[in-house]
Design a protein around this motif. Structure first.
Motif, mmCIF file in Angstrom:
data_model
loop_
_atom_site.group_PDB
_atom_site.id
_atom_site.type_symbol
_atom_site.label_atom_id
_atom_site.label_comp_id
_atom_site.label_asym_id
_atom_site.label_seq_id
_atom_site.Cartn_x
_atom_site.Cartn_y
_atom_site.Cartn_z
ATOM 1 N N TRP A 48 0.947 -1.242 -0.069
ATOM 2 C CA TRP A 48 -0.112 0.080 0.018
ATOM 3 C C TRP A 48 0.720 1.181 -0.159
ATOM 4 O O TRP A 48 0.562 2.183 -0.618
ATOM 5 N N ARG A 99 2.454 0.825 -4.912
ATOM 6 C CA ARG A 99 1.262 1.418 -5.790
ATOM 7 C C ARG A 99 0.105 0.377 -5.674
ATOM 8 O O ARG A 99 -0.465 0.455 -6.634
ATOM 9 N N VAL A 100 -0.106 -0.146 -4.608
ATOM 10 C CA VAL A 100 -1.329 -1.198 -4.573
ATOM 11 C C VAL A 100 -2.328 -0.303 -4.211
ATOM 12 O O VAL A 100 -2.404 0.525 -2.970
ATOM 13 N N ARG A 101 -3.449 -0.338 -4.946
ATOM 14 C CA ARG A 101 -4.749 0.383 -4.627
ATOM 15 C C ARG A 101 -5.321 -0.119 -3.349
ATOM 16 O O ARG A 101 -5.761 -1.346 -3.280
ATOM 17 N N VAL A 102 -5.768 0.555 -2.486
ATOM 18 C CA VAL A 102 -6.308 0.219 -1.219
ATOM 19 C C VAL A 102 -8.027 0.445 -1.467
ATOM 20 O O VAL A 102 -8.664 1.423 -1.410
ATOM 21 N N ASP A 103 -8.588 -0.751 -1.747
ATOM 22 C CA ASP A 103 -9.872 -0.665 -2.146
ATOM 23 C C ASP A 103 -10.257 -1.792 -0.959
ATOM 24 O O ASP A 103 -9.796 -2.107 0.174
ATOM 25 N N HIS A 114 -11.111 2.659 -1.092
ATOM 26 C CA HIS A 114 -11.904 2.751 -2.437
ATOM 27 C C HIS A 114 -12.826 1.837 -2.790
ATOM 28 O O HIS A 114 -12.689 0.573 -2.401
ATOM 29 N N PRO A 169 -13.967 -0.822 -5.299
ATOM 30 C CA PRO A 169 -13.155 -1.882 -6.336
ATOM 31 C C PRO A 169 -13.440 -1.415 -7.559
ATOM 32 O O PRO A 169 -12.597 -1.325 -8.669
ATOM 33 N N PRO A 193 -13.465 5.101 -8.418
ATOM 34 C CA PRO A 193 -12.545 5.951 -7.570
ATOM 35 C C PRO A 193 -13.092 6.331 -6.205
ATOM 36 O O PRO A 193 -12.316 7.258 -5.452
ATOM 37 N N VAL A 206 -14.399 6.952 -2.529
ATOM 38 C CA VAL A 206 -13.930 6.606 -1.316
ATOM 39 C C VAL A 206 -15.240 6.213 -0.538
ATOM 40 O O VAL A 206 -16.135 6.769 -0.499
#
Length: 237
Positions: free
Chosen positions: A162, A166-170, A214, A216, A219, A221
């Motif tokens: 995270w 660059r791992v997206r936090v969904d 976020h 999945p 965008p 939140v």
């Protein structure tokens, strides 16, 4: 060690290696990124499938294999960077954060491309949930301390991804992290002589920031997660 005494003594459980192999094949082949159902549904189905002592053995194997494969992947990446640039990177399993702090942009997060095909938000999340929910049975089927070390290792990889990878936090990523913390706490509470909390966990426990989570599919939140607070809640008991 209590786990060994139980394995060797009269309280030994009856395990079925053939059933374990069948369960492992099913977990590996039917679930993951290629499955046509949401990760949350896969986790629900898998945790029910593995709700037995044989399932617990399989869940422990999944967690251990994922940690081993991720470590080998990072070692290979470090060797490739050394070959291309002459830059030497140290890969320490007990604390991946220094590696990611130094070379995060040059590294690929390994949990999305494991040789086993296990997906962090499907098989891994389910295996971790089973390890935690059946923590009271762990010392009947395995040594829980090395397994706890691997759970912490996957947690370290997840949070470093995270922050630096660059791992997206969904919501799927947050669910994995939350389950890793919950299960690690459950195993800590169940073992006789737990190992010391690893450096990456101790570092994050000193923080109190909330990370945006976020949707999945877009965008937007939809919530937040405070890793430090969750870890203090689960580990300082």
């Amino acid at each position: 060690m209590r786990w060994l005494r139980r394995l060797l003594g009269g309280r030994r459980v009856q395990l079925d290696p053939e059933r374990q192999q069948a369960l492992l094949r099913d977990v590996q082949q039917r679930y993951g990124a290629h499955a046509q159902i949401r990760f949350t549904e896969q986790v629900q189905t898998l945790t029910a499938t593995l709700d037995s002592d044989d399932g617990l053995v399989v869940a422990a194997r999944v967690v251990g294999q994922v940690a081993d494969e991720a470590h080998l992947d990072l070692q290979a990446q470090a060797q490739e960077i050394l070959r291309r640039t002459g830059r030497r990177l140290l890969v320490h399993r007990r604390n991946y954060r220094p590696l990611w702090k130094e070379a995060g942009p040059a590294l690929r997060w390994p949990l999305f491309a494991l040789p086993s095909g296990f997906h962090p938000y499907a098989q891994v999340a389910a295996a971790v949930a089973v390890v935690g929910s059946r923590a009271h049975r762990l010392d009947r089927v395995t040594d829980p301390n090395p397994l706890l070390t691997r759970v912490f290792e996957v947690l370290d990889l997840t949070t470093a991804g995270w922050e630096y990878g660059r791992v997206r936090v969904d919501t799927d990523a947050a669910t994995l992290a939350d389950q890793l913390i919950t299960s690690a706490g459950q195993v800590l509470a169940a073992v006789d002589d737990p190992p010391r909390l690893p450096p990456a966990v101790r570092e994050l426990m000193r923080r109190n920031n909330t990370i945006a989570v976020h949707d999945p599919a877009g965008p937007r939140v939809v919530g937040g997660i405070n890793l430090g607070a969750r870890m203090r809640e689960s580990f300082l008991v």
